[in-house]
Write an enzyme that holds these catalytic residues in place. Sequence first.
Site, PDB file in Angstrom:
ATOM      1  CD  GLU A   1      -5.284   1.606  -3.195  1.00 40.54           C
ATOM      2  OE1 GLU A   1      -6.475   1.714  -2.927  1.00 40.54           O
ATOM      3  OE2 GLU A   1      -4.392   1.616  -2.340  1.00 40.54           O
TER       4      GLU A   1
ATOM      5  CG  HIS B   1      -1.982   1.050   1.139  1.00 37.90           C
ATOM      6  ND1 HIS B   1      -1.735   2.364   1.444  1.00 37.90           N
ATOM      7  CD2 HIS B   1      -3.278   0.983   0.745  1.00 37.90           C
ATOM      8  CE1 HIS B   1      -2.846   3.069   1.247  1.00 37.90           C
ATOM      9  NE2 HIS B   1      -3.800   2.248   0.831  1.00 37.90           N
TER      10      HIS B   1
HETATM   11  C1  PEP Z   1      -6.644   3.398   0.072  1.00 39.77           C
HETATM   12  O1  PEP Z   1      -5.862   4.047   0.754  1.00 39.77           O
HETATM   13  O2  PEP Z   1      -6.456   2.196  -0.161  1.00 39.77           O
HETATM   14  C2  PEP Z   1      -7.797   4.089  -0.461  1.00 39.77           C
HETATM   15  C3  PEP Z   1      -8.324   3.639  -1.572  1.00 39.77           C
HETATM   16  O3  PEP Z   1      -8.211   5.172   0.242  1.00 39.77           O
HETATM   17  P1  PEP Z   1      -9.423   6.158  -0.103  1.00 39.77           P
HETATM   18  O4  PEP Z   1     -10.577   5.327  -0.604  1.00 39.77           O
HETATM   19  O5  PEP Z   1      -9.720   6.834   1.182  1.00 39.77           O
HETATM   20  O6  PEP Z   1      -8.926   7.080  -1.167  1.00 39.77           O
END
Ligand code: PEP
Length: 247
Positions: A160, A92
């Site tokens: 992400e 992450h």
């Molecule tokens: C994350 O940190 O994995 C994430 C997707 O956070 P958010 O949905 O708050 O952007």
Amino acid sequence: MVVGNWKMYVEAPDAAKKFATSLRKKARSFAGAEAWLAPAFPLISPVAVDLKGSAIKVGAQAISVHAEGAHTGEVSAKMLKNIGVSFAIIGHSERRAAGESDELIREQLTAALGAGLTAILCVGEDERLPDGSHFAQIANQIHRALQGVVPMGRLVVAYEPVWAIGKQAADAMQGEDLEETAIFIRKILSEALGRDAVSRVPILYGGSVEPANAQTLMKEGGVNGFLVGHASADIDSFIEILKACKK
Ligand code: PEP
């Protein structure tokens, strides 16, 4: 599938159990979508006990690279498996920012897969660059994490983009850009793992997914689901996102 990454948002066992019970009771409303939950370590057991026998999966937000032994403060994949964990989030961006290297991430992947867990590998660029060079960052993260790794059918990739995390739906990636990136990630996966990986490895999007943008991103983004941070800590929002992913 929708994976809820609770981070440190849900803090107490009572709140975690209340959420899990409610999710289980309302599972019919999102039938066709898979719900996965990743509570913080102290909340895994109460949630796993509550969800035992249901189709909702419980996972960890991180794991140790070590299988056993003298490693103060570490939690191994096997220990997690013993309490009902079936997946782990690995790499992450918040952990990369805290110093986790590509090499450590590869070792964590190996540890998770070796213990029989599904590994959710997170990748994503820090920022989008006009010359497209952010694609190289994503490709490097995937190649380095998967070097020598045999996923055994238990790998998920969560795309992400760091710039989109922890904001609001309006700041998230747009469907068209997501679709382009998902195609790119599939190409890199096929280079790293072979062509059939493309159909075997689900790709999730994470970064400010909320009920307001879930349906559009699902329709346009070419992904298999979402990794959700802040909106997963609210039961109604989480269920709305799950409903957007129903087949
Ligand atoms: C994350 O940190 O994995 C994430 C997707 O956070 P958010 O949905 O708050 O952007």
